[in-house]
Design a protein around this motif. Structure first.
Motif, PDB file in Angstrom:
ATOM      1  N   SER A  17       0.833  -1.205   0.000  1.00 32.40           N
ATOM      2  CA  SER A  17       0.000   0.000   0.000  1.00 32.40           C
ATOM      3  C   SER A  17       0.869   1.257   0.000  1.00 32.40           C
ATOM      4  O   SER A  17       2.015   1.251   0.455  1.00 32.40           O
ATOM      5  CB  SER A  17      -0.912   0.014   1.225  1.00 32.40           C
ATOM      6  OG  SER A  17      -0.140   0.197   2.396  1.00 32.40           O
ATOM      7  N   ASP A  19       0.391   3.798   1.824  1.00 31.28           N
ATOM      8  CA  ASP A  19       0.598   4.170   3.220  1.00 31.28           C
ATOM      9  C   ASP A  19       1.874   3.519   3.770  1.00 31.28           C
ATOM     10  O   ASP A  19       2.686   4.176   4.419  1.00 31.28           O
ATOM     11  CB  ASP A  19      -0.619   3.744   4.044  1.00 31.28           C
ATOM     12  CG  ASP A  19      -0.424   4.003   5.521  1.00 31.28           C
ATOM     13  OD1 ASP A  19      -0.200   5.167   5.892  1.00 31.28           O
ATOM     14  OD2 ASP A  19      -0.488   3.031   6.304  1.00 31.28           O
ATOM     15  N   GLU A  22       5.013   5.103   2.258  1.00 28.88           N
ATOM     16  CA  GLU A  22       5.311   6.405   2.869  1.00 28.88           C
ATOM     17  C   GLU A  22       5.886   6.241   4.274  1.00 28.88           C
ATOM     18  O   GLU A  22       6.800   6.969   4.669  1.00 28.88           O
ATOM     19  CB  GLU A  22       4.049   7.262   2.895  1.00 28.88           C
ATOM     20  CG  GLU A  22       3.605   7.693   1.512  1.00 28.88           C
ATOM     21  CD  GLU A  22       2.210   8.276   1.466  1.00 28.88           C
ATOM     22  OE1 GLU A  22       1.506   8.231   2.507  1.00 28.88           O
ATOM     23  OE2 GLU A  22       1.815   8.756   0.399  1.00 28.88           O
ATOM     24  N   ARG A  23       5.360   5.298   5.038  1.00 32.65           N
ATOM     25  CA  ARG A  23       5.876   5.052   6.392  1.00 32.65           C
ATOM     26  C   ARG A  23       7.315   4.558   6.366  1.00 32.65           C
ATOM     27  O   ARG A  23       8.134   4.971   7.188  1.00 32.65           O
ATOM     28  CB  ARG A  23       5.012   4.025   7.112  1.00 32.65           C
ATOM     29  CG  ARG A  23       3.675   4.530   7.536  1.00 32.65           C
ATOM     30  CD  ARG A  23       2.925   3.429   8.212  1.00 32.65           C
ATOM     31  NE  ARG A  23       1.579   3.804   8.557  1.00 32.65           N
ATOM     32  CZ  ARG A  23       0.894   3.260   9.530  1.00 32.65           C
ATOM     33  NH1 ARG A  23       1.430   2.288  10.244  1.00 32.65           N
ATOM     34  NH2 ARG A  23      -0.322   3.647   9.786  1.00 32.65           N
TER      35      ARG A  23
END
Length: 146
Positions: A17, A19, A22-23
């Motif tokens: 994902s 997300d 980015e993490r």
């Protein structure tokens, strides 16, 4: 914890994902080493390296579309040419269609390629269909099963 888009399984591998991407990158930016970020987010070190390289190269983390092989230019030209040819000579043999395509400035194609291209054309509105659901080519009798 499943980070795969769509909750993929081992046989159904999908992209991580956005997300998670980015993490992972934010973790490295915040001072984590690449192996620490990989362990923390459950990805490989190589995945962390790829995300950082992709961000450097493109400025983003989005997954790239996968394409295998060369762009199908010949197929596109053949599909654009075929409808008019089938209107003019629907009952011609595939070899005759190949010869006409080459004479019209197209690249030579195999008989199998021509047959596949003809079979894959979309059906015209109201066009008859074969028992298997394929569009029946004009000029060809409908085969009856015994």
């Amino acid at each position: 914890m499943c980070w795969l888009v769509g909750g993929g399984t081992q046989g159904d591998v999908r992209a991580y994902s956005m997300d998670l991407r980015e993490r992972v990158v934010a973790g490295v930016d915040a001072g984590m080493t690449q192996p620490q970020a990989a362990a923390r987010f459950g990805v490989s070190v190589r995945t962390v390296q790829r995300y950082l390289a992709r961000r450097r190269a493109t400025g983003g983390l989005a997954a790239t579309g996968q394409r295998h092989g060369p762009e199908p230019r010949k197929k596109r030209r053949l599909h654009a040419w075929l409808p008019a040819r089938l209107d003019a000579a629907a009952d011609a043999a595939p070899a005759e269609h190949v010869a006409a395509f080459v004479a019209a400035g197209g690249e030579p194609v195999s008989l199998a390629s021509m047959s596949r291209a003809i079979a894959s054309l979309p059906a015209a509105p109201g066009q008859a269909r074969t028992p298997t659901g394929r569009a029946r080519r004009p000029g060809r009798p409908l085969k009856q099963r015994p």
